[in-house]
Design an enzyme around this catalytic site. Structure first.
Site, PDB file in Angstrom:
ATOM      1  N   HIS A 121       0.822  -1.147   0.108  1.00  0.00           N
ATOM      2  CA  HIS A 121       0.119   0.080  -0.046  1.00  0.00           C
ATOM      3  C   HIS A 121       0.808   1.234  -0.079  1.00  0.00           C
ATOM      4  CE1 HIS A 121       1.200  -0.414   4.230  1.00  0.00           C
ATOM      5  NE2 HIS A 121       0.679   0.926   4.381  1.00  0.00           N
ATOM      6  N   ARG A 285       5.015   6.271  14.193  1.00  0.00           N
ATOM      7  CA  ARG A 285       4.956   6.750  12.849  1.00  0.00           C
ATOM      8  C   ARG A 285       4.602   7.977  12.868  1.00  0.00           C
ATOM      9  NH1 ARG A 285       1.466   4.512   8.318  1.00  0.00           N
ATOM     10  NH2 ARG A 285       0.222   6.497   8.015  1.00  0.00           N
TER      11      ARG A 285
END
Ligand code: SIN
Length: 294
Positions: A121, A285
């Site tokens: 992705h 992240r």
């Protein structure tokens, strides 16, 4: 199955990269000629000079994903590093650290029903303006495994036949968050939103910095190509996914504790491997806002 790139007239994909000027403040060690480089000579816990910032940006543009080893950064230093490259993105669904909505939690352990990023992705391509880049800091690694694969969508596009490039020119596709995100983070106690983003993007986008064309469909978010019958869209997406997942376009990063990966979502896809159960892999992240793909 034969790869779509197999032939007997030499490689169908011939990667050519210009040798740029030498770097002055960092060293850049390529993982493959096509994608990925390890960066040394920089401490991300310290403010970057303008020159260092420019060179990190250039290394990202040239290599699509860059890696830093042995970094000891606090959550605020991680956020500050991300902000050097743009405004930070808020994930529409994923859990974040308490009081820090821009610091997404990436975590899998023996009790996890799933791990982040297990299919190919690009991050949040269902957004109208999908993220430009993501910076992942892994603090806890399993004893073995937990690697992340990255793939160049420039190379995947370049390696298509001229006829396929002509066919794809001008096509758009729907990217949808609903089927991806609903219920996905329930194990972290995240309640579902009433709706998730959905957007129409070109099947081939032009990178705003490099001016290069990149294939921009991915298995997670892309629902269908518009303007052609559903069966044709399904067949085409199936072909494109099989093509873009060719290992020729990939690099594989083996994490160590306190490694950082910074990838460009506009020209790279990634896939995280959950081969380390029952061990724990954990980190954060930070994601940087991007622009509407054109
Ligand atoms: C992600 O897709 O952001 C997760 C990548 C990883 O855990 O390596």
């Amino acid at each position: 199955m034969q790869g779509s790139l197999r032939g007997n007239k030499g490689p169908r994909y011939r990667h050519t990269a210009e040798d740029g000027a030498p770097y002055e403040t960092i060293t850049v060690d390529k993982l493959t000629p096509i994608i990925g480089a390890e960066i040394a000579g920089i401490d991300l816990s310290q403010p970057l000079s303008n020159r260092q910032h420019d060179e990190v940006h250039r290394a990202l543009a040239e290599n699509l994903v860059i890696f830093f080893r042995d970094q000891c950064i606090t959550p605020d230093q991680h956020l500050a590093f991300g902000r050097l490259f743009g405004e930070l993105h808020l994930h529409p669904a994923a859990p974040h650290e308490p009081g820090k909505p821009e610091l997404m939690i990436i975590h899998a352990d023996k009790d996890s029903p799933r791990a982040n990023g297990e299919g190919w992705h690009t991050d949040v391509s269902c957004d109208l303006e999908p993220p430009m880049g993501s910076i992942l800091y892994i603090k806890t690694c399993p004893p073995k495994g937990g690697d992340t694969l990255f793939a160049s969508m420039y190379a995947a596009y370049d390696a298509l036949s001229d006829r396929m490039k002509t066919y794809l020119d001008g096509l758009t596709a729907i990217h949808d968050g609903e089927h991806v995100y609903r219920g996905l983070f329930a194990n972290f106690g995240v309640a579902d939103k009433p709706t998730y983003p959905r957007a129409e993007h070109p099947v081939v986008r032009t990178h705003p910095v490099t001016g290069k064309k990149a294939l921009y469909v991915n298995r997670w978010f892309t629902l269908r190509i518009l303007g052609v019958p559903v069966a044709e869209s399904d067949a085409l997406l199936g072909y494109l996914y099989a093509h873009l997942e060719d290992p020729l376009f990939q690099c594989r990063f083996r994490w160590r504790p306190r490694s950082v990966a910074f990838w460009d979502n506009r020209c790279a896809q990634h896939r995280a491997l959950w081969d380390y159960w029952p061990h724990t892999r954990s980190g954060n992240r930070v994601t940087i806002k991007g622009e509407k793909p054109v």
